[in-house]
Write an enzyme that holds these catalytic residues in place. Structure first.
Site, PDB file in Angstrom:
ATOM      1  N   HIS A 267       0.867  -1.177   0.000  1.00 34.02           N
ATOM      2  CA  HIS A 267       0.000   0.000   0.000  1.00 34.02           C
ATOM      3  C   HIS A 267       0.910   1.236   0.000  1.00 34.02           C
ATOM      4  O   HIS A 267       2.018   1.186   0.537  1.00 34.02           O
ATOM      5  CB  HIS A 267      -0.839  -0.052   1.281  1.00 34.02           C
TER       6      HIS A 267
ATOM      7  N   ASP B 280       2.918  -4.768   8.155  1.00 35.22           N
ATOM      8  CA  ASP B 280       1.710  -3.961   7.967  1.00 35.22           C
ATOM      9  C   ASP B 280       0.507  -4.899   8.116  1.00 35.22           C
ATOM     10  O   ASP B 280       0.202  -5.690   7.231  1.00 35.22           O
ATOM     11  CB  ASP B 280       1.767  -3.318   6.571  1.00 35.22           C
TER      12      ASP B 280
ATOM     13  N   GLN C  53      -4.689  -5.210   6.900  1.00 38.29           N
ATOM     14  CA  GLN C  53      -5.705  -6.138   6.386  1.00 38.29           C
ATOM     15  C   GLN C  53      -5.733  -7.459   7.133  1.00 38.29           C
ATOM     16  O   GLN C  53      -6.769  -8.117   7.184  1.00 38.29           O
ATOM     17  CB  GLN C  53      -5.459  -6.407   4.887  1.00 38.29           C
TER      18      GLN C  53
ATOM     19  N   LYS D 131     -10.642  -0.899  10.399  1.00 40.07           N
ATOM     20  CA  LYS D 131     -10.807  -2.065   9.532  1.00 40.07           C
ATOM     21  C   LYS D 131     -11.197  -3.301  10.350  1.00 40.07           C
ATOM     22  O   LYS D 131     -11.374  -4.379   9.820  1.00 40.07           O
ATOM     23  CB  LYS D 131      -9.526  -2.325   8.745  1.00 40.07           C
TER      24      LYS D 131
ATOM     25  N   CYS E 138      -4.655   2.434  -3.731  1.00 40.22           N
ATOM     26  CA  CYS E 138      -3.416   2.946  -3.106  1.00 40.22           C
ATOM     27  C   CYS E 138      -2.265   1.960  -3.279  1.00 40.22           C
ATOM     28  O   CYS E 138      -1.444   1.773  -2.376  1.00 40.22           O
ATOM     29  CB  CYS E 138      -3.610   3.244  -1.616  1.00 40.22           C
TER      30      CYS E 138
HETATM   31  N1  PMP Z   1      -1.814  -0.905   4.528  1.00 43.45           N
HETATM   32  C1  PMP Z   1      -2.775  -1.615   3.941  1.00 43.45           C
HETATM   33  C2  PMP Z   1      -2.474  -2.987   3.421  1.00 43.45           C
HETATM   34  C3  PMP Z   1      -4.064  -1.081   3.835  1.00 43.45           C
HETATM   35  O1  PMP Z   1      -5.034  -1.788   3.251  1.00 43.45           O
HETATM   36  C4  PMP Z   1      -4.328   0.209   4.341  1.00 43.45           C
HETATM   37  C5  PMP Z   1      -5.694   0.840   4.245  1.00 43.45           C
HETATM   38  N2  PMP Z   1      -6.295   0.719   2.994  1.00 43.45           N
HETATM   39  C6  PMP Z   1      -3.272   0.901   4.961  1.00 43.45           C
HETATM   40  C7  PMP Z   1      -2.046   0.305   5.028  1.00 43.45           C
HETATM   41  C8  PMP Z   1      -3.453   2.265   5.520  1.00 43.45           C
HETATM   42  O2  PMP Z   1      -4.339   2.229   6.591  1.00 43.45           O
HETATM   43  P1  PMP Z   1      -4.944   3.586   7.172  1.00 43.45           P
HETATM   44  O3  PMP Z   1      -5.499   4.338   6.006  1.00 43.45           O
HETATM   45  O4  PMP Z   1      -5.989   3.129   8.130  1.00 43.45           O
HETATM   46  O5  PMP Z   1      -3.827   4.311   7.840  1.00 43.45           O
END
Ligand code: PMP
Length: 384
Positions: free
Chosen positions: A104, A181, A184, A207, A345
């Protein structure tokens, strides 16, 4: 708009159970106060509730101690915290940071910033056509210059569950550290940071059925203690004089200013909700939905699933021949079906698969097979 909602954008953020909404309302209605500093009853109640979430998070990820749980605004802030503190202190010119092709943006850009600042290099673990990491290539990337591996546990685009234990074992042997990270993975998989042996683990409450604006950075105690502070301000200090300021102990050293009290408090209700539902049971349900949706989508001519890893969480991305993902998304939305479309993203991953974006359906505890049927018939009509 006038149709029953089919919400398949859970990987972006889950819907919130009533118990979570109630916890927010209860805090604001009955014991709203700033925490840690007050000696009055409301401040004590709010502080206790806030700190109870820390205990709940500690249990949720099986951390050895509560001091290792730092509250942040979410995964993005957690990763940035590590980049700006540990990264700035430890990354030197010529060093290497390894990430993967399925990250991401929040696990790419902070490292690019540090690499640029320090004249270090970013190395990328490639993925195969199924959306799995090429572990042989990973092993080749590890060397004496490797300082950090920052890797996604489960991909928000492909659903791939990465072999983080193996990734960590290999690079620890080379003396580097690992950030996982868990944005998910934390909602779907059992997380045991000690068994995983990661050095950092980052995730977001929103999430996992919790509120937005609250998240966690878990860190190995020795490393957290050795790290310089992130933001300066109230709460993160022990003593301030104009001559010298000393810093607070863990985890408060990294929690400057008034935190997101209400959302952290309500996060505990979300964790309890998931615990009551039974993570294993939820996982089984979501996995059934994933298999069912995969089978049904494969029946539709022109649909190609992106991400065919052996181990996946309940995230399914696909493209449709001769159509743009956004058009599909709009037509599905007209039928009350909320999916995500675009690059999610993860633009470098789109470039790897040579696609502009995907349509993504991601499943949560409250989704059903009937809803998957709705998606399939909606999709068929949209394609027509
Ligand atoms: N890493 C991953 C794999 C994600 O899916 C996301 C959120 N889409 C993030 C990081 C970022 O999370 P946040 O926007 O809650 O900071």
């Amino acid at each position: 708009k006038g149709r029953p909602l089919v919400y398949f954008d859970n990987a972006a953020t889950s819907q919130k159970p009533q118990v979570v909404i109630d916890a927010l309302v209860n805090y604001y209605s009955n014991y709203n106060a700033n925490i840690h500093r007050g000696i009055h009853t409301l401040a004590e109640e709010a502080t206790a509730a806030f700190e109870e979430t820390r205990d709940a998070v500690q249990q949720f990820i099986h951390a050895a101690s509560r001091e290792q749980i730092v509250f942040t605004r979410g995964t993005t802030e957690s990763i940035n915290l590590v980049a700006y503190t540990w990264g700035r202190q430890n990354i030197k010119a010529g060093d290497e940071i390894i990430i993967s092709a399925m990250e991401h943006h929040s696990n790419i850009v902070p490292w690019q910033i540090i690499c640029e600042e320090k004249k270090a290099a970013l190395r990328i673990i490639p993925v195969n056509d199924n959306g799995e990491l090429l572990m042989d290539e990973y092993q080749k990337l590890i060397g004496p210059k490797t300082k950090l591996v920052s890797i996604v546990h489960a991909s928000n685009v492909l659903g791939t569950v990465n072999p983080v234990k193996e990734i960590i074992r290999l690079v620890h042997a080379a003396g580097a550290i690992v950030l996982v990270d868990g944005a998910q993975s934390s909602v779907h998989l059992d997380i045991d940071v000690q068994d995983m042996d990661c050095d950092f683990f980052a995730f977001s409450a929103h999430k996992i059925y919790g509120p937005t604006g609250a998240g966690v950075l878990y860190g190995r105690k020795k490393i957290l203690e050795s790290m310089p502070v992130f933001m300066g301000g109230g709460e993160m200090i022990k003593e301030v004089t104009f001559a010298k300021t000393t810093y607070n102990d863990l985890p408060y050293k990294f929690e400057a200013g008034t935190p997101n009290i209400a959302d952290v408090i309500a996060f505990k209700a979300a964790l309890q909700f998931l615990q009551n539902a039974g993570k294993a049971r939820v996982r089984k349900h979501e996995h059934e939905l994933l298999l069912y949706a995969t089978g049904r989508l494969e029946e539709i001519p022109g649909v190609r699933i992106i991400g065919r890893a052996k181990e996946k969480v309940s995230v399914i991305s696909f493209v449709v021949d001769k159509t743009h993902p956004q058009d599909i998304g709009i037509l599905l939305d007209n039928r009350g079906i909320a999916v995500r479309t675009g690059h999610h993203c993860a633009e470098p991953l789109m470039q790897r698969f040579n696609i502009p974006g995907t349509v993504r359906a991601s499943f949560a505890v409250y989704n059903t097979k009937e809803e998957v049927d709705e998606l399939v018939s909606g999709l068929q009509k949209a394609i027509k």
